[in-house]
Design a protein around this motif. Structure first.
Motif, PDB file in Angstrom:
ATOM      1  N   LEU A   1       0.826  -1.209   0.000  1.00 22.71           N
ATOM      2  CA  LEU A   1       0.000   0.000   0.000  1.00 22.71           C
ATOM      3  C   LEU A   1       0.863   1.263   0.000  1.00 22.71           C
ATOM      4  N   SER A   2       1.957   1.251   0.744  1.00 21.32           N
ATOM      5  CA  SER A   2       2.799   2.450   0.807  1.00 21.32           C
ATOM      6  C   SER A   2       3.708   2.588  -0.413  1.00 21.32           C
ATOM      7  N   ASP A   3       4.105   1.476  -1.034  1.00 20.00           N
ATOM      8  CA  ASP A   3       4.990   1.550  -2.202  1.00 20.00           C
ATOM      9  C   ASP A   3       4.238   1.880  -3.491  1.00 20.00           C
ATOM     10  N   PHE A   4       2.917   1.674  -3.517  1.00 19.37           N
ATOM     11  CA  PHE A   4       2.106   1.946  -4.712  1.00 19.37           C
ATOM     12  C   PHE A   4       0.905   2.824  -4.362  1.00 19.37           C
ATOM     13  N   PRO A   5       1.137   3.994  -3.789  1.00 22.83           N
ATOM     14  CA  PRO A   5       0.000   4.795  -3.307  1.00 22.83           C
ATOM     15  C   PRO A   5      -0.955   5.240  -4.416  1.00 22.83           C
ATOM     16  N   HIS A   6      -0.437   5.605  -5.572  1.00 18.73           N
ATOM     17  CA  HIS A   6      -1.303   6.097  -6.649  1.00 18.73           C
ATOM     18  C   HIS A   6      -2.113   4.958  -7.269  1.00 18.73           C
ATOM     19  N   ASP A   7      -1.476   3.819  -7.491  1.00 23.76           N
ATOM     20  CA  ASP A   7      -2.176   2.674  -8.085  1.00 23.76           C
ATOM     21  C   ASP A   7      -3.220   2.102  -7.123  1.00 23.76           C
ATOM     22  N   CYS A   8      -2.955   2.175  -5.836  1.00 21.48           N
ATOM     23  CA  CYS A   8      -3.940   1.733  -4.846  1.00 21.48           C
ATOM     24  C   CYS A   8      -5.075   2.746  -4.735  1.00 21.48           C
ATOM     25  N   ALA A   9      -4.742   4.029  -4.835  1.00 24.71           N
ATOM     26  CA  ALA A   9      -5.751   5.084  -4.701  1.00 24.71           C
ATOM     27  C   ALA A   9      -6.757   5.068  -5.845  1.00 24.71           C
ATOM     28  N   ASP A  10      -6.300   4.765  -7.070  1.00 16.88           N
ATOM     29  CA  ASP A  10      -7.247   4.768  -8.193  1.00 16.88           C
ATOM     30  C   ASP A  10      -7.884   3.405  -8.437  1.00 16.88           C
ATOM     31  N   GLY A  11      -7.531   2.394  -7.619  1.00 22.33           N
ATOM     32  CA  GLY A  11      -8.144   1.071  -7.758  1.00 22.33           C
ATOM     33  C   GLY A  11      -7.437   0.165  -8.748  1.00 22.33           C
ATOM     34  N   SER A  12      -6.318   0.601  -9.317  1.00 26.06           N
ATOM     35  CA  SER A  12      -5.573  -0.276 -10.227  1.00 26.06           C
ATOM     36  C   SER A  12      -5.037  -1.490  -9.492  1.00 26.06           C
ATOM     37  N   ILE A  13      -4.849  -1.340  -8.183  1.00 22.14           N
ATOM     38  CA  ILE A  13      -4.525  -2.459  -7.298  1.00 22.14           C
ATOM     39  C   ILE A  13      -5.640  -2.518  -6.261  1.00 22.14           C
TER      40      ILE A  13
END
Length: 173
Positions: free
Chosen positions: A56-68
């Motif tokens: 979650l901390s290493d991919f904040p943008h991808d987690c924020a937009d739902g890509s992850i």
């Protein structure tokens, strides 16, 4: 399963549309990463929780937009075909998949990770199309004589979830 990250309600296509025009090979829609741990072994549970927090901390943008899309079990029950507890990351865009795959290769530690495509046939996806990091764990055929399909995002009876319902939805298998 409880969603830890969510699709962007304003524009859910941000999570599924490649910024570079890339597509998964048909019929792959996206990929699942199942991170296995043993809930009753404190060291395993702690390592699992730390790995999820690091993702979650290493991919904040991808987690924020739902890509992850990160999901976790609400309790210590085991859900077949999986042999033990797990949390899951669904990766919806090809360019995010390659980043997350290489990240898991370097960071999974003592945990086993099952990586499989979502093609609509969960028997083949879990048993024949899968990749493993760490120890390969035995899976159990809980699919029976059906066509082996689990509905998209694990929604019972194939019901589709509206974007606005993701936050309140819990997967029921």
């Amino acid at each position: 399963m409880e969603y830890v990250t969510h699709l962007d309600k304003a524009d859910p296509s941000r999570a599924t549309t490649s910024k570079h025009g890339l597509k998964f090979t048909s019929p792959v829609k996206y990929y699942d990463f199942h991170v296995y741990y043993f809930a009753h072994q404190p060291a395993s549970l702690e390592e699992s929780d730390e790995l999820r927090d690091k993702l979650l901390s290493d991919f904040p943008h991808d987690c924020a937009d739902g890509s992850i899309l990160v999901k976790k079990l609400p309790d210590t029950k085991v859900i077949g075909p999986h042999p033990t507890q797990f949390w899951e990351a669904d990766v919806l865009r090809p360019e995010v998949f390659i980043k997350v795959l290489s990240w898991f290769q370097l960071n999974h530690g003592n945990l086993s990770v099952l990586i499989h495509p979502q093609t609509g046939n969960d028997v083949l996806d879990h048993f024949q199309h899968a990749l493993w990091l760490g120890d390969k764990l035995p899976l159990f055929d809980v699919f029976g004589a059906s066509d082996g399909a689990i509905p998209e995002f694990g929604v019972k009876r194939g019901k589709r979830i509206k974007t606005e319902d993701f936050d309140n939805h819990k997967t029921v298998l």
